[in-house]
Design an enzyme around this catalytic site. Structure first.
Site, mmCIF file in Angstrom:
data_model
loop_
_atom_site.group_PDB
_atom_site.id
_atom_site.type_symbol
_atom_site.label_atom_id
_atom_site.label_comp_id
_atom_site.label_asym_id
_atom_site.label_seq_id
_atom_site.Cartn_x
_atom_site.Cartn_y
_atom_site.Cartn_z
ATOM 1 N N PRO A 53 0.832 -1.209 0.000
ATOM 2 C CA PRO A 53 0.000 0.000 0.000
ATOM 3 C C PRO A 53 0.860 1.249 0.000
ATOM 4 O O PRO A 53 1.782 1.366 0.795
ATOM 5 C CB PRO A 53 -0.791 -0.125 1.312
ATOM 6 N N TRP A 530 5.239 0.212 10.198
ATOM 7 C CA TRP A 530 5.708 -0.946 9.407
ATOM 8 C C TRP A 530 5.149 -2.259 9.938
ATOM 9 O O TRP A 530 5.101 -3.259 9.224
ATOM 10 C CB TRP A 530 7.229 -0.995 9.374
ATOM 11 N N GLN A 566 12.764 -1.857 -0.638
ATOM 12 C CA GLN A 566 11.791 -2.585 0.181
ATOM 13 C C GLN A 566 12.328 -3.936 0.666
ATOM 14 O O GLN A 566 11.715 -4.563 1.532
ATOM 15 C CB GLN A 566 10.477 -2.790 -0.578
ATOM 16 N N LYS A 603 19.048 12.149 -9.584
ATOM 17 C CA LYS A 603 17.735 11.873 -9.028
ATOM 18 C C LYS A 603 16.662 12.722 -9.716
ATOM 19 O O LYS A 603 16.907 13.883 -10.038
ATOM 20 C CB LYS A 603 17.777 12.255 -7.538
ATOM 21 N N LYS A 606 11.541 17.373 -8.718
ATOM 22 C CA LYS A 606 10.439 18.221 -9.141
ATOM 23 C C LYS A 606 10.925 19.645 -9.390
ATOM 24 O O LYS A 606 10.559 20.265 -10.375
ATOM 25 C CB LYS A 606 9.371 18.244 -8.035
#
Ligand SMILES: [Zn+2]
Length: 938
Positions: A53, A530, A566, A603, A606
């Site tokens: 999620p 977590w 992850q 990287k 924005k």
């Protein structure tokens, strides 16, 4: 809407991929294609996929698009393989990021104090109200990507059902004696007033190189005039908390005279520290210094009777840098804390939970620790206790959520005892299939070997409260595992609990003993979020409170995919929770992606705008191109990918447009209703080759998809488009206009290609499939079953012979080009030397393709192609006749004439001997001489 709305009316307009795709999206909605792709598969044949999620606080970026594509391609494949692949969206709702956001939106000052002044109930309501602020944007983006997932029934980690399952899990672990309370040195964020767990630090971007202090401080030996230990530290703010010095017991230390003072320094570091090779006055081993005492630098710490201001021996003291003497403030470092426990040194925190000095450090009281360093250095310098102070660059950890510099801190906390289950964690990992495979024993497996216990408590607000009640008299503990249990042990009658966040349960008292004599209060902590994502497999099903067997029969999952960090985070916590609770892994196959970087390898940022806006990119090239680009790239092998817009465009041109053009040719040249071919035996060599290639491609894609290697599955599929078009179609155009068998072969191959492409490029596959005209086609290609390859149709020797033919043709074209002879000019002969066999059928193919009258083949070691470029008068006439025929055909086409229309042609000139041939070929009644080429219909 129906199939007919996907009809392609005209091929004359340029392809608008984005428009096509949006039509397909509407078509899928109308035909209920996603729901049917699940419902039409047997419920007793599940394929389980766990979706990590996302945090609900941000908007989707390329990383999400990548993961979401991988989360769509594989489930679509297994759906086509006949499995029921349910896909439900989830939201990660709790945790510090959302708390930070709300704190700043509400203008709360002073961290936790500000929140508590406002009231936890008001604060949590604000979090709850804003949690799904971006869900519409997510839905739009995810849908546009072509990802099929059920948003309607999405689970949220803030649901009461979800949280109750987390309670159950925690209680189960507690009962298994896998939970303990301790004081542990952890990296601590003073801004968030919370420790961070090891895997949060292990995620990327936690460490940055920063300028920091490097100071050499003098600690005066007790009862001496001018004798000092010199210790080194890069965290001067810890000096007011100093309680001891550590030396390496086996290292050599010396006393040297420096500017009238006697300094103790490790022998090997004297020159580095003082700047000159001073002559030692005395030698001592570290262990001989142990026990000596010194005068405290500052006198604020209430050490009382506890051992302090003494030299201790410690193996961790290194002679690599510094002075060989380490200052320790006991609780602001892992080694320090262990030493303090072993030696019985005073362990007194001097900072509050927001990193501010406590009142007893009078001159610094209330000041943020990092802002006191200048004062400390100046004060020690003024008192003659600073040998040297300078700046150095240091790798330093930062909070990945709020960007604040972290420090080590020994705080009271609750832990899951990882050491106890470590052998099992390692063993159960052996049953997981990792892609790429090196992760099994590498990053993931290695992570367990050194894993510390997992600190699961957070002194925060917006999270699942830890269900621990502590007796007010004896300190006895009761852990609650469900709302039912909470009701049973509550000291008052509870209304039905619709929510179990802090504001609803903090005030509930619980009997901690079974005799109901001692009242307990809940500890204020909430769980590390977590714990919640690690509980997702069962908590999203409200296990074990609802439908137990449904979860149990579908556990573990077959597939998960996330980006590589992850492996230390979600994959890690899933594995820990699963092994600790159920004794088996949570997933069977794990795919990890790399990170998408800007085109220049930096990287994506924005503010720098160094990458194309995903929405604009999709509008320009279509999503299928992006999906194919991502799935075929190294990023699916856990490598980093420098995103290239032009590479997406290349795929649009070289795969999707070519595929479309093959389909366009097929549609416009098709004669009647299509039927699949019954037998392959009578086919021509190019048709047999196409059949063999497409069967082989089916084998390859299937093999790699079964192994979760989407890169090796997609690359040959994409590459084949070009061969399909520039070899098969180009050489077969004439035959395809007249042979129903060849048309059937092409139709079947196109359909197969669509099926193989369906998981990767679901839009184009659907569009073409719906227009191929097969009477048995379904409402969606994604309801189809995955094709099985018919190995009997694979002819590897034909494929390798064709490879040689391709090379011959290539060399022949090159020779013509070099000789300056156009392809329409026939040539007399071609002689070949080849190690392989070129049968008659293939020789005809070569003759046609290279426009030669005869071919001579000899056996030899190497492949030699020798084209006779000698032009006889006959050949020249034929060449001229071919040019004339082509010009006339072109002119006929321009006039829009049908093949049956008869004409009279005016020509400047033509070879006399070819008159009849030309008339026949171009449907002319007569050829007459004129000043320009002119065609008159009669
Ligand atoms: Zn923080």
């Amino acid at each position: 809407m129906s199939k007919t709305t996907l009809k392609v009316e005209s091929f004359s307009n340029a392809l608008n991929h984005a428009k096509h795709e949006e039509e397909i999206l509407a078509y899928w909605d109308q035909t209920n294609a996603f729901k049917r792709s699940i419902a039409e598969r047997p419920s007793n044949k599940p394929y389980v996929f766990y979706d990590g999620p996302p945090f609900a606080t941000g908007l989707p970026h390329y990383g999400h698009l990548l993961a979401s594509t991988a989360k769509d391609v594989v489930p679509r494949y297994w759906t086509m393989k006949g499995y029921r692949v349910e896909r439900t969206w989830g939201w990660d709702c709790h945790g510090v990021p959302i708390e930070n956001m709300i704190e700043s939106e509400l203008g709360l000052k002073g961290g936790k104090k500000g929140i508590e002044e406002l009231g936890i109930d008001k604060f949590n309501s604000a979090c709850r109200a804003s949690i799904l602020r971006y869900d519409k944007e997510w839905q739009v983006t995810i849908k546009r990507l072509g990802r099929w997932v059920d948003f309607e029934n999405s689970y949220k980690t803030m649901d009461k059902t979800f949280m109750e399952s987390v309670w159950w899990a925690f209680k189960t672990l507690y009962d298994k004696d896998l939970v303990y309370q301790g004081r542990k040195v952890v990296l601590y964020c003073p801004r968030c007033s919370t420790p961070l767990s090891n895997f949060e630090i292990a995620m990327d971007n936690s460490y940055k190189d920063v300028e920091s202090h490097s100071v050499y401080v003098k600690f005066k030996l007790k009862d001496t005039q001018n004798e000092y230990f010199v210790a080194w530290t890069t965290t001067p703010w810890t000096l007011p908390g100093n309680v001891g010095l550590a030396v390496n017991p086996t290292a050599e230390y010396v006393q040297v005279e420096h500017q009238g003072e006697l300094l103790w320094i490790a022998e090997s570091l004297v020159e580095k520290v003082t700047g000159s090779a001073l002559e030692p006055l005395t030698h001592k081993l570290g262990k001989e210094l142990v026990g000596l005492t010194y005068e405290p630098l500052f006198s604020y710490l209430p050490t009382g009777d506890a051992k302090s201001f003494v030299v201790c021996g410690a193996d961790f003291v290194s002679l690599e840098d510094g002075t060989g003497i380490v200052h320790t403030a006991a609780i602001y470092g892992e080694d320090d804390y262990q030493l303090a426990i072993k030696e019985g040194l005073a362990t007194i925190p001097m900072l509050d939970d927001q990193g501010k000095f406590m009142d007893f450090v009078t001159p610094l009281s209330g000041q943020y620790y990092a802002k006191t360093q200048k004062w400390i250095i100046e004060d020690l310098t003024a008192r003659g206790l600073m040998l040297r102070a300078e700046m150095t660059t240091h790798s330093y950890p930062f909070c990945y959520r709020c960007g604040t510099a972290l420090y080590y801190n020994a705080i009271p906390a609750w832990f899951i005892n990882i050491q106890k289950i470590k052998p099992d964690l390692i063993k159960q990992n052996l049953d997981i299939n990792w892609y790429p495979s090196f992760l099994k024993h590498g990053r993931f497996g290695k992570g367990f070997e050194t894993a510390p216990d997992w600190n699961i408590s957070r002194s925060r607000y917006w999270g699942t409260p830890m269900p621990i009640w502590v007796g007010e008299k004896s300190g006895k503990i009761r852990v609650i595992g469900s709302t039912e249990e909470l009701k049973r042990w509550s000291t008052s009658v509870l209304p039905s609990l619709t929510d179990i966040h802090r504001e609803f349960i903090d005030d509930i008292k619980v009997y901690v003993d079974d005799e109901k004599t001692e009242v307990g209060t809940r500890i204020p902590d909430v769980f590390d979020c977590w714990i919640e994502s690690g509980s997702m497999p069962f908590a999203s099903q409200h296990y074990p409170f609802e439908d137990k067997s449904s979860f149990e029969s579908r556990y573990p999952a077959q597939y998960i995919v996330e980006y590589i960090a992850q492996t230390r985070a979600w994959f890690y916590t899933l594995h820990v929770m699963s092994v600790a609770l159920f004794g088996k892994p949570a997933f069977e196959n794990a795919v990890t992606t790399g990170t998408i970087l800007a085109e220049d390898g930096t990287k994506m940022s924005k503010s720098k705008k160094n990458y194309p806006d995903p929405t604009l990119l999709i509008d320009k090239y279509g999503v299928d191109s992006l999906r194919l680009y991502l799935m075929s790239s190294v990023v699916m092998k856990a490598d980093n990918l420098s995103f290239s817009e032009s590479a997406v465009d290349d795929i649009r041109k070289n795969v999707l447009n070519i595929w479309w053009n093959i389909f366009a040719f097929y549609t416009s040249s098709r004669m009647e209703t299509v039927q699949s071919l019954e037998t392959q035996s009578s086919l021509g060599v190019l048709d047999r080759w196409l059949v063999s290639k497409i069967e082989g491609l089916t084998q390859t894609v299937t093999k790699h998809m079964d192994a979760y290697d989407v890169v090796q599955a997609s690359r040959p599929l994409m590459a084949f488009a070009k061969e399909f078009s520039t070899w098969y179609l180009r050489l077969s155009r004439d035959r395809l206009r007249t042979s129903p068998e060849s048309q059937a072969v092409l139709g079947d191959a196109l359909k197969r290609y669509c099926l193989l492409m369906a998981p990767f490029a679901p839009f184009m596959a659907e569009r073409i499939y719906q227009n191929l005209g097969f009477s048995d086609s379904l409402d969606s290609i994604h309801l189809e079953l995955w094709p099985t390859s018919n190995d009997a149709n694979i002819d590897l020797s034909l494929e390798s012979e064709m490879e040689i033919v391709m090379q011959i043709v290539e060399k022949g074209h090159a020779a013509r080009k070099e000789g300056g002879i156009r392809l329409r000019q026939p040539l007399a002969s071609l002689s070949l030397t080849t190690p392989g066999v070129i049968n008659e059928e293939l020789q005809e193919l070569i003759k046609d393709e290279l426009n030669v009258k005869a071919i001579k083949v000899e056996k030899g070691e190497a492949l030699l192609v020798n084209l006779d470029l000698n032009l006889t008068p006959d050949l020249l006439e034929e060449g001229a006749a071919r040019d004339v025929m082509r010009d006339i055909q072109g002119a006929r086409k321009k006039l829009g004439l049908k093949p049956s229309d008869k004409v009279i042609v005016e020509l400047v000139s033509w070879p006399e001997s070819w008159t009849e041939e030309i008339k026949k070929k171009v449907g002319a009644k007569e050829l007459v001489t004129g000043s320009v080429l002119k065609i008159v219909k009669i």
